[in-house]
Design a protein around this motif. Structure first.
Motif, PDB file in Angstrom:
ATOM      1  N   ASN A  57       9.549  17.053   9.448  1.00 47.88           N
ATOM      2  CA  ASN A  57       9.403  16.472  10.772  1.00 47.88           C
ATOM      3  C   ASN A  57       8.306  15.411  10.814  1.00 47.88           C
ATOM      4  N   GLN A  58       7.228  15.635  10.089  1.00 47.96           N
ATOM      5  CA  GLN A  58       6.067  14.758  10.189  1.00 47.96           C
ATOM      6  C   GLN A  58       5.858  13.873   8.969  1.00 47.96           C
ATOM      7  N   GLY A  59       6.515  14.210   7.847  1.00 52.11           N
ATOM      8  CA  GLY A  59       6.239  13.479   6.628  1.00 52.11           C
ATOM      9  C   GLY A  59       4.835  13.778   6.133  1.00 52.11           C
ATOM     10  N   HIS A  60       4.366  12.974   5.180  1.00 49.94           N
ATOM     11  CA  HIS A  60       3.029  13.181   4.624  1.00 49.94           C
ATOM     12  C   HIS A  60       2.367  11.838   4.371  1.00 49.94           C
ATOM     13  N   GLU A  61       1.167  11.704   4.885  1.00 57.62           N
ATOM     14  CA  GLU A  61       0.428  10.439   4.774  1.00 57.62           C
ATOM     15  C   GLU A  61       0.341   9.938   3.342  1.00 57.62           C
ATOM     16  N   ASN A  62       0.201  10.849   2.400  1.00 55.77           N
ATOM     17  CA  ASN A  62       0.029  10.456   0.997  1.00 55.77           C
ATOM     18  C   ASN A  62       1.251  10.816   0.144  1.00 55.77           C
ATOM     19  N   GLY A  63       2.422  10.859   0.764  1.00 54.62           N
ATOM     20  CA  GLY A  63       3.637  11.132   0.011  1.00 54.62           C
ATOM     21  C   GLY A  63       3.892  10.076  -1.051  1.00 54.62           C
ATOM     22  N   THR A  64       4.590  10.482  -2.091  1.00 54.44           N
ATOM     23  CA  THR A  64       4.784   9.591  -3.243  1.00 54.44           C
ATOM     24  C   THR A  64       6.054   8.749  -3.159  1.00 54.44           C
ATOM     25  N   ALA A  65       6.919   9.004  -2.162  1.00 50.10           N
ATOM     26  CA  ALA A  65       8.186   8.265  -2.070  1.00 50.10           C
ATOM     27  C   ALA A  65       8.484   7.930  -0.616  1.00 50.10           C
ATOM     28  N   TRP A  66       9.097   6.767  -0.412  1.00 51.21           N
ATOM     29  CA  TRP A  66       9.511   6.353   0.931  1.00 51.21           C
ATOM     30  C   TRP A  66      10.838   7.038   1.247  1.00 51.21           C
ATOM     31  N   ILE A  67      10.772   8.101   2.060  1.00 48.03           N
ATOM     32  CA  ILE A  67      11.954   8.862   2.448  1.00 48.03           C
ATOM     33  C   ILE A  67      11.824   9.147   3.944  1.00 48.03           C
ATOM     34  N   PRO A  68      12.238   8.209   4.791  1.00 48.69           N
ATOM     35  CA  PRO A  68      12.067   8.361   6.237  1.00 48.69           C
ATOM     36  C   PRO A  68      12.976   9.422   6.823  1.00 48.69           C
ATOM     37  N   ALA A  69      12.644   9.854   8.036  1.00 50.58           N
ATOM     38  CA  ALA A  69      13.389  10.923   8.705  1.00 50.58           C
ATOM     39  C   ALA A  69      14.543  10.356   9.519  1.00 50.58           C
ATOM     40  N   ASN A 110       6.723   7.948   6.998  1.00 47.18           N
ATOM     41  CA  ASN A 110       7.983   7.687   6.285  1.00 47.18           C
ATOM     42  C   ASN A 110       7.949   8.177   4.847  1.00 47.18           C
ATOM     43  N   THR A 111       6.841   8.750   4.435  1.00 45.28           N
ATOM     44  CA  THR A 111       6.661   9.157   3.040  1.00 45.28           C
ATOM     45  C   THR A 111       6.541  10.673   2.914  1.00 45.28           C
ATOM     46  N   ILE A 112       7.134  11.209   1.857  1.00 44.84           N
ATOM     47  CA  ILE A 112       6.942  12.596   1.451  1.00 44.84           C
ATOM     48  C   ILE A 112       6.895  12.633  -0.081  1.00 44.84           C
ATOM     49  N   THR A 113       6.511  13.767  -0.614  1.00 44.11           N
ATOM     50  CA  THR A 113       6.584  13.996  -2.051  1.00 44.11           C
ATOM     51  C   THR A 113       7.735  14.960  -2.288  1.00 44.11           C
ATOM     52  N   PRO A 114       8.861  14.494  -2.831  1.00 41.41           N
ATOM     53  CA  PRO A 114      10.078  15.306  -2.852  1.00 41.41           C
ATOM     54  C   PRO A 114      10.250  16.193  -4.079  1.00 41.41           C
ATOM     55  N   ASP A 115       9.327  16.156  -5.021  1.00 38.43           N
ATOM     56  CA  ASP A 115       9.559  16.810  -6.311  1.00 38.43           C
ATOM     57  C   ASP A 115       9.899  18.284  -6.196  1.00 38.43           C
ATOM     58  N   THR A 116       9.310  18.970  -5.219  1.00 40.04           N
ATOM     59  CA  THR A 116       9.510  20.419  -5.137  1.00 40.04           C
ATOM     60  C   THR A 116      10.462  20.804  -4.007  1.00 40.04           C
ATOM     61  N   LEU A 117      11.162  19.824  -3.434  1.00 42.06           N
ATOM     62  CA  LEU A 117      12.060  20.107  -2.321  1.00 42.06           C
ATOM     63  C   LEU A 117      13.509  20.051  -2.775  1.00 42.06           C
ATOM     64  N   TYR A 118      14.358  20.811  -2.098  1.00 36.29           N
ATOM     65  CA  TYR A 118      15.781  20.751  -2.376  1.00 36.29           C
ATOM     66  C   TYR A 118      16.539  21.170  -1.121  1.00 36.29           C
ATOM     67  N   ALA A 119      17.794  20.806  -1.038  1.00 36.32           N
ATOM     68  CA  ALA A 119      18.605  21.092   0.138  1.00 36.32           C
ATOM     69  C   ALA A 119      18.649  22.583   0.422  1.00 36.32           C
ATOM     70  N   LEU A 148       0.848  -1.184   0.000  1.00 36.89           N
ATOM     71  CA  LEU A 148       0.000   0.000   0.000  1.00 36.89           C
ATOM     72  C   LEU A 148       0.886   1.238   0.000  1.00 36.89           C
ATOM     73  N   GLY A 149       0.859   1.990  -1.110  1.00 31.14           N
ATOM     74  CA  GLY A 149       1.679   3.193  -1.201  1.00 31.14           C
ATOM     75  C   GLY A 149       3.144   2.860  -1.377  1.00 31.14           C
ATOM     76  N   PRO A 150       4.025   3.840  -1.204  1.00 29.40           N
ATOM     77  CA  PRO A 150       5.464   3.595  -1.345  1.00 29.40           C
ATOM     78  C   PRO A 150       5.960   2.611  -0.283  1.00 29.40           C
ATOM     79  N   VAL A 151       6.971   1.852  -0.625  1.00 26.16           N
ATOM     80  CA  VAL A 151       7.580   0.905   0.313  1.00 26.16           C
ATOM     81  C   VAL A 151       9.092   1.112   0.318  1.00 26.16           C
ATOM     82  N   PRO A 152       9.771   0.707   1.393  1.00 29.14           N
ATOM     83  CA  PRO A 152      11.223   0.910   1.468  1.00 29.14           C
ATOM     84  C   PRO A 152      11.984  -0.044   0.568  1.00 29.14           C
ATOM     85  N   SER A 153      13.136   0.423   0.077  1.00 27.42           N
ATOM     86  CA  SER A 153      14.055  -0.446  -0.654  1.00 27.42           C
ATOM     87  C   SER A 153      14.783  -1.339   0.350  1.00 27.42           C
ATOM     88  N   GLU A 154      15.531  -2.311  -0.163  1.00 30.28           N
ATOM     89  CA  GLU A 154      16.290  -3.191   0.728  1.00 30.28           C
ATOM     90  C   GLU A 154      17.313  -2.398   1.548  1.00 30.28           C
TER      91      GLU A 154
END
Length: 480
Positions: A268-280, A249-258, A27-33
């Motif tokens: 801090n909170q991530g997003h319930e419907n984020g498109t990528a598994w990118i944990p904090a 553990n999910t966010i949508t990173p398309d519009t983010l940059y360092a 369900l939704g994005p999942v973590p890589s190995e």
């Protein structure tokens, strides 16, 4: 005739295939190995060490002479064995901070350890630390600051070539590297080869990160990339040791940059419907500063403070990256070592006996009423088994029963994140003396959630999943 028809009907029923129940789908994005391996590490160490250690600065301007770098009794084994003995699984070294001084003899700059008096100019801190880490079973990671206050070409395309050449040196000579760390400090005043001016860069485009990261992946396919927005793991949005009470553990990173301003709540909170598994990842220092300063020897975080940080990082589904800076001798200071040992002792004491291990469990719903999804899998100690409900059931309860009343202070929950993060809210109750009493309520679980409750005895613990994105999948429950 009627007997024949009846026999045929019985035969049809007996020979009909039994209803099969499939395992839940992701369900939704999942973590890589590699992300799963990162989650399992739980606690890693950051090591900040450079000319700043000798100038008493946090950020060097880039005009520091390499000759000031000369630890008197450099001992990487003291660092690594201390970390290993206190439970850390990996170490990330600041190979180059913003001042541009390199802890390895880079062929692309003179601003490096090769021009210091340390070991007669033949020293290599990166090699020594990476070798010590591997010898002791710790994973090794690198921090290479994108900002360089020493380089005359910073802000030009030539600098990007320089930065990539140094990454090639690190990944081909000191690997394997489990995590590459780069932060959002980019551009500002600096030495810049004598210019002594302020320079600004376009943080969204200057570094051309996609090309750089693809280059690194060719050398280290399983590397985890840390930055404000990933793409492997993200910054938690603060340096205080606090993951969000709600932590997706999910966010949508398309519009983010360092370095992008105004995104700390999302990080801090991530997003319930984020498109990528990118944990904090929770980065915090054991001292007020990131580099060693003698004036902070009395300000080292206590074991109790470190334990609280553990509960607000690992205990909220993140991984803890704790900075421990060596002093000018090249050792971890005795105060830092004492704090780490005390922290480890607290962890071992508080989580010594899991009273739920092997306990009997029941649930209000079990997927297909099958044994391979039953509630008893919550306490079997196997992270690859899990309790699951039917697809249309997103609220459910499970009870863990003890043979006799047990003291309860912490409840640990884990989702089976290989199939996604699902739980949106839950609460916990305890049963004793014929009465259920509320213990706690919270939102997300993710890889791990540690709930501290008011200590008391309980004959049973009940976990109520009150909302979920899909059928909840819990792989583990522990009670301490």
């Amino acid at each position: 005739m009627r007997t024949s028809l009846l026999f045929a009907a019985v035969l049809l029923v007996a020979c009909s295939p039994k209803k099969t129940v499939q395992a839940p789908t992701a369900l939704g994005p999942v973590p890589s190995e590699s992300q799963l391996a990162w989650h399992n590490m739980e606690t890693n160490a950051f090591i900040h060490f450079t000319t700043n250690t000798f100038t008493d600065k946090e950020w060097g301007f880039g005009d520091e002479s390499p000759k000031i770098f000369n630890p008197s009794d450099f001992d990487p084994n003291q660092w690594i064995t201390t970390l290993k003995d206190t439970g850390f699984k990996g170490v990330i070294l600041t190979c180059k901070h913003h001042d541009g001084f390199c802890l390895w003899p880079s062929q692309y700059t003179e601003h490096s350890i090769k021009n210091s008096p340390f070991q007669g100019g033949k020293g290599d801190i990166v090699k020594a630390v990476s070798d010590a880490a591997r010898a002791n079973g710790l994973k090794f990671g690198v921090y290479l600051s994108p900002w360089d206050r020493n380089r005359a070409d910073y802000g030009t395309p030539e600098y990007i070539t320089y930065y990539r050449n140094q990454l090639k040196e690190l990944f081909t000579s000191y690997g394997p590297v489990f995590e590459m760390w780069f932060d959002g400090a980019n551009g500002g005043d600096g030495y810049y080869g004598g210019a002594k001016e302020k320079r600004k860069i376009d943080g969204a485009h200057f570094y051309d990160w996609p090309t750089t990261l693809n280059m690194v992946r060719e050398m280290e396919p399983d590397v985890i990339f840390f930055s404000d927005a990933g793409p492997g793991v993200r910054w938690v949005g603060n340096e205080r040791g606090l993951a969000g009470e709600t932590n997706w553990n999910t966010i949508t990173p398309d519009t983010l940059y360092a370095g992008q301003p105004g995104i700390t709540d999302l990080l801090n909170q991530g997003h319930e419907n984020g498109t990528a598994w990118i944990p904090a990842e929770v980065d915090v220092s054991i001292r007020p500063g990131w580099f060693y300063h003698a004036k902070e020897d009395s300000l080292v975080k206590s074991p109790e403070q470190l334990f609280e940080i553990y509960l607000t990082s690992v205990g909220r589904g993140s991984t803890l990256l704790l900075n421990v800076p060596p002093d000018r001798s090249g050792h971890f200071h005795e105060n830092d070592v004492a704090a780490l040992k005390g922290f480890k002792a607290l962890l071992s004491n508080e989580f010594r006996t899991n009273v739920a291990a092997g306990a009997s469990c029941t649930a209000t719903n079990v997927r297909g009423e099958l044994q391979n999804f039953q509630a008893g899998l919550l306490t079997d100690g196997n992270p690859e088994t899990y309790w699951a409900t039917d697809d249309d059931v997103t609220t459910a309860s499970t009870e863990i029963s003890f043979k006799e009343a047990k003291p309860v202070k912490y409840v640990v929950l884990q989702e089976y994140i290989k199939l996604g993060q699902r739980v949106k809210s839950f609460n916990i109750e305890a049963y004793s003396g014929g009465t259920w009493r509320p213990l706690a309520s919270a939102t997300t679980i993710g890889y791990k959630r540690i709930i501290r409750v008011n200590p008391g005895d309980a004959e049973k613990i009940r976990i109520n999943i009150t909302a979920a994105k899909g059928c909840p999948l819990l792989s583990n429950v522990e009670v301490y």
